[in-house]
Design an enzyme around this catalytic site. Structure first.
Site, mmCIF file in Angstrom:
data_model
loop_
_atom_site.group_PDB
_atom_site.id
_atom_site.type_symbol
_atom_site.label_atom_id
_atom_site.label_comp_id
_atom_site.label_asym_id
_atom_site.label_seq_id
_atom_site.Cartn_x
_atom_site.Cartn_y
_atom_site.Cartn_z
ATOM 1 N N ASP A 292 0.818 -1.210 0.000
ATOM 2 C CA ASP A 292 0.000 0.000 0.000
ATOM 3 C C ASP A 292 0.850 1.258 0.000
ATOM 4 O O ASP A 292 2.049 1.226 0.269
ATOM 5 C CB ASP A 292 -0.965 -0.017 1.189
ATOM 6 C CG ASP A 292 -0.323 -0.557 2.466
ATOM 7 O OD1 ASP A 292 0.911 -0.544 2.561
ATOM 8 O OD2 ASP A 292 -1.062 -1.000 3.360
ATOM 9 N N GLU B 47 -9.675 -1.933 5.509
ATOM 10 C CA GLU B 47 -10.283 -1.649 6.803
ATOM 11 C C GLU B 47 -11.513 -2.538 7.014
ATOM 12 O O GLU B 47 -12.032 -3.111 6.050
ATOM 13 C CB GLU B 47 -10.688 -0.171 6.864
ATOM 14 C CG GLU B 47 -9.530 0.812 6.692
ATOM 15 C CD GLU B 47 -8.605 0.904 7.913
ATOM 16 O OE1 GLU B 47 -8.728 0.073 8.843
ATOM 17 O OE2 GLU B 47 -7.748 1.797 7.930
HETATM 18 C C1 F6R Z 1 1.624 -1.643 6.079
HETATM 19 C C2 F6R Z 1 0.278 -2.144 6.217
HETATM 20 C C3 F6R Z 1 -0.488 -2.092 7.491
HETATM 21 C C4 F6R Z 1 0.328 -2.468 8.720
HETATM 22 C C5 F6R Z 1 -0.521 -2.427 9.977
HETATM 23 C C6 F6R Z 1 0.303 -2.649 11.220
HETATM 24 O O1 F6R Z 1 2.091 -1.787 4.727
HETATM 25 O O2 F6R Z 1 -0.244 -2.596 5.253
HETATM 26 O O3 F6R Z 1 -1.584 -2.951 7.410
HETATM 27 O O4 F6R Z 1 0.879 -3.737 8.540
HETATM 28 O O5 F6R Z 1 -1.161 -1.184 10.072
HETATM 29 O O6 F6R Z 1 1.166 -1.562 11.372
HETATM 30 P P1 F6R Z 1 2.356 -1.590 12.418
HETATM 31 O O7 F6R Z 1 3.305 -2.631 11.968
HETATM 32 O O8 F6R Z 1 2.984 -0.216 12.316
HETATM 33 O O9 F6R Z 1 1.749 -1.867 13.749
#
Ligand code: F6R
Length: 240
Positions: free
Chosen positions: A67, A142
């Site tokens: 993303d 989401e």
């Molecule tokens: C990142 C992504 C998000 C994260 C998720 C967890 O490319 O797609 O879905 O994997 O928001 O984020 P962290 O690792 O920062 O807790």
């Protein structure tokens, strides 16, 4: 789903690195699906250390990312394109021409999503790395996203904007829209590796592993994947 519970984040990162390095050694032109966020930073550190120490070769590896924020060009320091260069690609001998991510600066969002879907079709992934949001999102899919979704533009949930604001100077700077690989495209990867660390992911991990398979918890779709591995530390595994 295979579940590996580690004592801490360090062990999680090392175990994840073993898996990714194994894929690359086994198939030098592997296609890696990669993620941003704080969770994979330890893993990316391990991959760079291994590259320096053991010379694992990434010259033929292709990488596709999940993303990107809409509105941020690849040189913006908050873009995921920039994040990947800083935190991983610059420390490997990967050819940047073999690394792909949605173009956050695209003028036509719908055309950009189509372009990315065509690219994903031409680059079947050997492994897709995922983090998980505290609300159960994967990539920027989401809660409520259809399981059949391909690459699309999303309005980020308020909780995601808040979670991600720690990486920005102010919450007002966090883009409200992003491009994301869809759940259908994620599920098409040959294998999937999900990482989760910390107590604030425990509820999402519980729903991922044992919850109802529902579009309200996007990560629950992973229960249907034939080759999915979850590595979580003991804090993230607390409710399993
Ligand atoms: C990142 C992504 C998000 C994260 C998720 C967890 O490319 O797609 O879905 O994997 O928001 O984020 P962290 O690792 O920062 O807790």
């Amino acid at each position: 789903m295979r579940i590996i519970i580690t004592k801490d984040y360090d062990e999680l990162s090392k175990k994840a690195a073993e898996i990714i390095i194994g894929v690359v050694k086994n198939k030098p032109n592997a296609v890696l699906g990669l993620a941003t966020g704080t969770t994979p930073l330890g893993l990316y550190g391990e991959l760079k250390v291994d590259r320096d120490k053991n010379g694992t070769d990434y010259s033929k590896v292709r990488a596709v990312n999940l993303d990107e924020y809409a509105g941020l060009g690849a040189d913006n320091k908050n873009s995921y394109a920039y994040f990947m260069r800083e935190n991983l690609f610059n420390g490997l001998n990967i050819d940047l021409k073999n690394t792909y991510i949605e173009n956050g600066a695209a003028a036509d969002g719908a055309a950009e999503c189509k372009r990315y879907d065509a690219l994903l079709e031409s680059l079947p992934r050997d492994i897709q790395l995922l983090g998980i949001g505290s609300n159960g999102h994967i990539a920027f899919n989401e809660p409520g996203t259809p399981f059949g979704a391909t690459t699309h533009t999303v309005e980020l949930a308020a909780s995601t904007v808040k979670d991600n604001s720690r990486l920005f100077d102010s919450i007002d700077d966090v883009p409200r829209k992003a491009y994301t690989m869809g759940l259908k495209s994620i599920m098409r990867s040959r294998s999937i590796l999900v990482l989760a660390t910390g107590a604030n992911k425990a509820e999402a991990v519980k729903n991922l592993v044992n919850g109802e398979i529902t579009e309200n918890v996007p990560a629950s779709v992973l229960q249907l994947h034939p080759d999915c591995t979850l590595i979580c530390d003991s804090a993230a595994a607390a409710l399993l």
